[in-house]
Design an enzyme around this catalytic site. Structure first.
Site: not given
Ligand code: ASP
Length: 303
Positions: A166, A196
């Site tokens: 992300t 998320g």
């Molecule tokens: N936080 C992101 C999600 O859960 C994934 C990530 O940041 O690695 O969609």
């Protein structure tokens, strides 16, 4: 006023063969955002531009190159917040927008609403001049192969928590305005429709000129439960130090939910903070007085 920008390009156990690209992508993003701040531009524009650089870079789990969901489709989430007005804009589960951060910005500026999802968000993209793409344009070969391999070993019902990268940015401009943004393809092999922390105000991101601003990355289901971005911002206001705030927020996250993730933040004075409980946190930053952008993939316990 101290101008500053910090960006992240994801946490987790970033594989060694992708380190150089992560560093280069984060560095380019921070440099793009910094150029806007240096020219006197607004923090929101700097954060959006930095994030677009990373959305366009296929190494990150944002825009083109994102993880595929269990159906083999890219579904994107993004959000932005303006620390001066507390206005926010977010989108989730969009499949036809290569730069969802720009769509989130349009929600922030041009909608009476704060959060749009799926088809309605895509319709808003068309209404506000954000280009729509073919969903297949967002899929890269690396992710297609990972998805095929996962499908072959599928025994049914498991959720994937593979490495996700992300992206996000926090910026402070010469007027003293803070802004933050986050963009993601979410977790690998997620259930279609899963959202998320990334586009959720207070969970994945938060900005308030009076307190500070933060963006998170990591396991979204845990980040949501601990409202991690607002937790970090509250700590900046309490402790007066962005570094201490990031460390306290991540310590709480680990302690409370055994959390895996990272946070980047800025204080209203432009102090930079970051911390993570994952092996890596790809990040880059620059603030007033620094000769250039610093980019790193800090190893846990390396400092
Ligand atoms: N936080 C992101 C999600 O859960 C994934 C990530 O940041 O690695 O969609």
């Amino acid at each position: 006023m101290t101008r500053a920008i910090i960006v992240h390009g994801g946490a987790w156990d970033i594989p060694p063969e992708l380190h150089a690209e992560h560093l280069a992508g984060c560095r380019a993003a921070a440099a793009t955002g910094w150029a806007i701040l240096e020219a006197g531009g607004p923090a929101l524009e700097a954060a959006e531009a930095a994030i677009r650089v990373m959305e366009d870079h296929p190494v990150f789990d944002a825009g083109r190159g994102s993880h595929l969901n269990a159906d083999g489709v890219v579904e994107l989430d993004a959000g932005m917040m303006d620390g001066r007005t507390l206005r926010a804009g977010a989108v989730a589960a969009v499949k036809r927008v290569a730069n969802p951060i720009t769509l989130a910005r349009n929600v922030l500026y041009q909608s009476e609403h704060v959060f749009l999802t799926g088809e309605g968000a895509e319709r808003f993209a068309a209404e506000t001049g954000v280009p729509l793409c073919d969903p297949a344009d967002l899929v890269v070969e690396r992710e297609r192969r990972l998805w095929e391999a996962r499908r072959r070993t599928e025994h049914g019902g498991q959720t994937g928590f593979g490495a996700a990268d992300t992206v996000g940015a926090v910026a402070l401009d010469a007027e003293g305005n803070l802004a933050v943004g986050n963009s993601t393809g979410g977790t690998f092999y997620k259930h279609p429709g899963r959202v998320g922390d990334t586009p959720l105000i207070g969970c994945g991101f938060y900005a308030d000129n009076l307190m500070g601003a933060a963006a998170c990355t990591g396991w979204g289901e845990q980040i949501m439960k601990t409202v991690l971005a607002k937790t970090a911002v509250d700590q900046i206001a309490l402790l007066g130090s962005a570094t201490d705030a990031a460390n306290v927020a991540i310590a709480y996250f680990r302690h409370r939910v055994n959390g895996l993730g990272g946070v980047i933040c800025l204080s209203p004075e432009g102090q930079i903070g970051f911390a993570h409980s994952t092996p890596y946190l790809a990040h880059a930053y620059r603030s007033e007085g620094m000769p250039g952008v610093v980019a790193a993939l800090k190893k846990q316990g390396a400092d």
